[in-house]
Design a protein around this motif. Structure first.
Motif, PDB file in Angstrom:
ATOM      1  N   TYR A   2       0.724  -1.258   0.122  1.00 51.41           N
ATOM      2  CA  TYR A   2       0.103   0.048  -0.127  1.00 51.41           C
ATOM      3  C   TYR A   2       0.999   1.432   0.067  1.00 51.41           C
ATOM      4  CZ  TYR A   2      -3.787  -3.301   0.495  1.00 51.41           C
ATOM      5  OH  TYR A   2      -4.633  -4.279   0.002  1.00 51.41           O
ATOM      6  N   LEU A   3       2.242   1.235   0.101  1.00 51.47           N
ATOM      7  CA  LEU A   3       2.961   2.411  -0.090  1.00 51.47           C
ATOM      8  C   LEU A   3       3.307   2.566  -1.381  1.00 51.47           C
ATOM      9  CD1 LEU A   3       4.896   4.586   1.287  1.00 51.47           C
ATOM     10  CD2 LEU A   3       6.912   2.642   1.260  1.00 51.47           C
ATOM     11  N   GLY A   4       3.391   1.186  -2.225  1.00 49.87           N
ATOM     12  CA  GLY A   4       3.379   1.511  -3.766  1.00 49.87           C
ATOM     13  C   GLY A   4       1.816   1.957  -4.092  1.00 49.87           C
ATOM     14  N   ALA A   5       0.661   1.576  -3.444  1.00 51.35           N
ATOM     15  CA  ALA A   5      -0.371   2.110  -3.777  1.00 51.35           C
ATOM     16  C   ALA A   5      -0.607   3.575  -3.692  1.00 51.35           C
ATOM     17  CB  ALA A   5      -1.673   1.269  -3.428  1.00 51.35           C
ATOM     18  N   ALA A   6      -0.006   4.142  -2.493  1.00 53.75           N
ATOM     19  CA  ALA A   6       0.073   5.465  -2.345  1.00 53.75           C
ATOM     20  C   ALA A   6       0.727   6.410  -3.297  1.00 53.75           C
ATOM     21  CB  ALA A   6       0.723   5.665  -1.015  1.00 53.75           C
ATOM     22  N   VAL A   7       1.572   5.675  -3.880  1.00 48.98           N
ATOM     23  CA  VAL A   7       2.758   6.478  -4.800  1.00 48.98           C
ATOM     24  C   VAL A   7       1.701   6.275  -6.228  1.00 48.98           C
ATOM     25  CG1 VAL A   7       4.553   6.229  -6.261  1.00 48.98           C
ATOM     26  CG2 VAL A   7       4.835   5.603  -3.834  1.00 48.98           C
ATOM     27  N   ALA A   8       1.094   5.260  -6.405  1.00 50.40           N
ATOM     28  CA  ALA A   8       0.383   5.185  -7.700  1.00 50.40           C
ATOM     29  C   ALA A   8      -0.670   6.370  -7.520  1.00 50.40           C
ATOM     30  CB  ALA A   8      -0.435   4.179  -7.636  1.00 50.40           C
ATOM     31  N   VAL A   9      -1.244   6.590  -6.398  1.00 50.63           N
ATOM     32  CA  VAL A   9      -2.336   7.875  -6.307  1.00 50.63           C
ATOM     33  C   VAL A   9      -1.631   9.148  -6.617  1.00 50.63           C
ATOM     34  CG1 VAL A   9      -3.796   8.943  -4.637  1.00 50.63           C
ATOM     35  CG2 VAL A   9      -3.919   6.401  -4.558  1.00 50.63           C
ATOM     36  N   TRP A  10      -0.359   9.234  -6.397  1.00 48.20           N
ATOM     37  CA  TRP A  10       0.182  10.550  -6.553  1.00 48.20           C
ATOM     38  C   TRP A  10       0.445  10.725  -8.081  1.00 48.20           C
ATOM     39  CZ3 TRP A  10       4.852   9.649  -2.728  1.00 48.20           C
ATOM     40  CH2 TRP A  10       4.352  10.239  -1.564  1.00 48.20           C
ATOM     41  N   LEU A  11       0.595   9.512  -8.781  1.00 54.11           N
ATOM     42  CA  LEU A  11       0.930   9.342 -10.302  1.00 54.11           C
ATOM     43  C   LEU A  11      -0.406   9.749 -10.925  1.00 54.11           C
ATOM     44  CD1 LEU A  11       3.378   6.448 -10.576  1.00 54.11           C
ATOM     45  CD2 LEU A  11       3.880   8.910 -10.895  1.00 54.11           C
ATOM     46  N   PHE A  12      -1.616   9.397 -10.488  1.00 53.21           N
ATOM     47  CA  PHE A  12      -2.497   9.694 -10.950  1.00 53.21           C
ATOM     48  C   PHE A  12      -3.074  11.037 -11.343  1.00 53.21           C
ATOM     49  CE2 PHE A  12      -4.817   5.872  -8.768  1.00 53.21           C
ATOM     50  CZ  PHE A  12      -4.329   5.088  -9.480  1.00 53.21           C
ATOM     51  N   ALA A  13      -2.534  11.906 -10.913  1.00 54.50           N
ATOM     52  CA  ALA A  13      -2.591  13.517 -11.199  1.00 54.50           C
ATOM     53  C   ALA A  13      -2.013  13.608 -12.751  1.00 54.50           C
ATOM     54  CB  ALA A  13      -1.818  14.280 -10.239  1.00 54.50           C
ATOM     55  N   GLU A  14      -0.701  12.834 -12.836  1.00 51.73           N
ATOM     56  CA  GLU A  14      -0.413  12.912 -14.386  1.00 51.73           C
ATOM     57  C   GLU A  14      -0.669  11.845 -15.471  1.00 51.73           C
ATOM     58  OE1 GLU A  14       3.741  14.896 -14.008  1.00 51.73           O
ATOM     59  OE2 GLU A  14       3.168  14.130 -11.791  1.00 51.73           O
ATOM     60  N   LEU A  15      -0.899  10.687 -14.902  1.00 54.73           N
ATOM     61  CA  LEU A  15      -1.091   9.430 -15.798  1.00 54.73           C
ATOM     62  C   LEU A  15      -2.432   8.846 -15.470  1.00 54.73           C
ATOM     63  CD1 LEU A  15       2.356   7.795 -15.622  1.00 54.73           C
ATOM     64  CD2 LEU A  15       1.453   9.140 -17.569  1.00 54.73           C
ATOM     65  N   PRO A  16      -3.188   8.327 -16.501  1.00 55.52           N
ATOM     66  CA  PRO A  16      -4.274   7.559 -15.995  1.00 55.52           C
ATOM     67  C   PRO A  16      -4.127   6.322 -15.296  1.00 55.52           C
ATOM     68  CG  PRO A  16      -3.740   7.103 -18.434  1.00 55.52           C
ATOM     69  CD  PRO A  16      -2.877   8.287 -18.010  1.00 55.52           C
TER      70      PRO A  16
END
Length: 264
Positions: A2-16
């Motif tokens: 879920y640390l990886g999932a949290a990083v993914a949430v950050w990326l959603f601002a720039e990538l689908p």
């Protein structure tokens, strides 16, 4: 995970989310294939198809989960997704304690769904789809582990899934012009896939899928803490109550299941 999932949430601002999933698959496959270098036997016959189906199921689970956390808080999405392990753990259960545990879990899911259904019906549906796929991941993952594939099976399966899902790479355009996005996307693959799924294979070789599913009761708590600390996602009272009910129900079921030995 879920640390990886949290990083993914950050990326959603720039990538689908779909693009983040593909980068995750790419990073995980590259690391695992370089590390394990599966032999020819892993790419042939029944062994190959078992690993390939497992890899595709895992990728679909991750895609559904990322689409859900794009629309729901991390802790809420994980609590809903946790229906999958609950079903695996409860399969064939008949005791009063089991029934009580399931009532608590279902009540918790209803509380969470009631809070979020009106705001993001699609988010709830994606989370429940991820739940069904997670159940399949546990059952099929046990077969991969006991077939002797282990981490080699992950390498083959994720390699196949990366190729099959290559159309999702169309959304990764901005990442190839940004070393930061590329590193973060591949980092999600290491944090969210390589480390936790390799550990899953180690655990699944030592216990049955039902007991493994029960151990996953820790995950909603972990996700909520990560969502709070990293993403500043504070759960509402109803959401927190629902999450606690899910974990409490699984804790009751764990105490009942502890002395038993699940068949391999």
């Amino acid at each position: 995970m879920y640390l990886g999932a949290a990083v993914a949430v950050w990326l959603f601002a720039e990538l689908p989310p779909s693009a983040v999933v593909w980068l995750r698959q790419l990073g995980a496959a590259a690391v695992l294939l370089a590390w394990r270098r599966p032999g020819r036997a892993a790419w042939r016959g029944r062994i190959f198809w078992l690993a390939a189906i497992f890899g595709m199921m895992t990728a679909a689970m991750n895609l559904a989960f990322y689409e859900s956390i794009h629309r729901l808080p991390l802790g809420t999405a994980v609590a809903l997704e946790f229906v999958g392990p609950v079903l695996v753990a409860a399969f064939g259960s008949r005791s009063v304690r089991d029934i009580g545990a399931l009532v608590m879990v279902v009540s918790g899911v209803v509380l969470i769904a009631d809070v979020r259904w009106a705001g993001s019906t699609l988010g709830v549906l994606f989370a429940l789809s991820a739940a069904a796929l997670w159940a399949g991941y546990i059952v099929l993952g046990k077969r991969v582990a006991t077939a002797g594939l282990g981490v080699d099976g992950l390498a083959v399966g994720f390699g196949v899934a990366t190729v099959v899902l290559s159309p999702l790479a169309l959304g990764t355009g901005p990442a190839w012009n940004s070393p930061r996005l590329l590193v973060l996307g591949i980092g999600v693959g290491i944090l969210g896939t390589v480390i936790p799924y390799a550990l899953d294979q180690v655990v699944l070789r030592r216990m049955g899928p039902a007991r493994f599913a029960l151990l996953l009761a820790l995950l909603p708590v972990t996700a909520t803490v990560i969502g709070l600390v990293v993403l500043r996602q504070v759960p509402t009272l109803l959401e927190a109550t629902g999450i606690l009910a899910v974990v409490a129900g699984l804790t009751i079921r764990t105490r009942e299941a502890g002395p038993r030995q699940d068949p391999l």
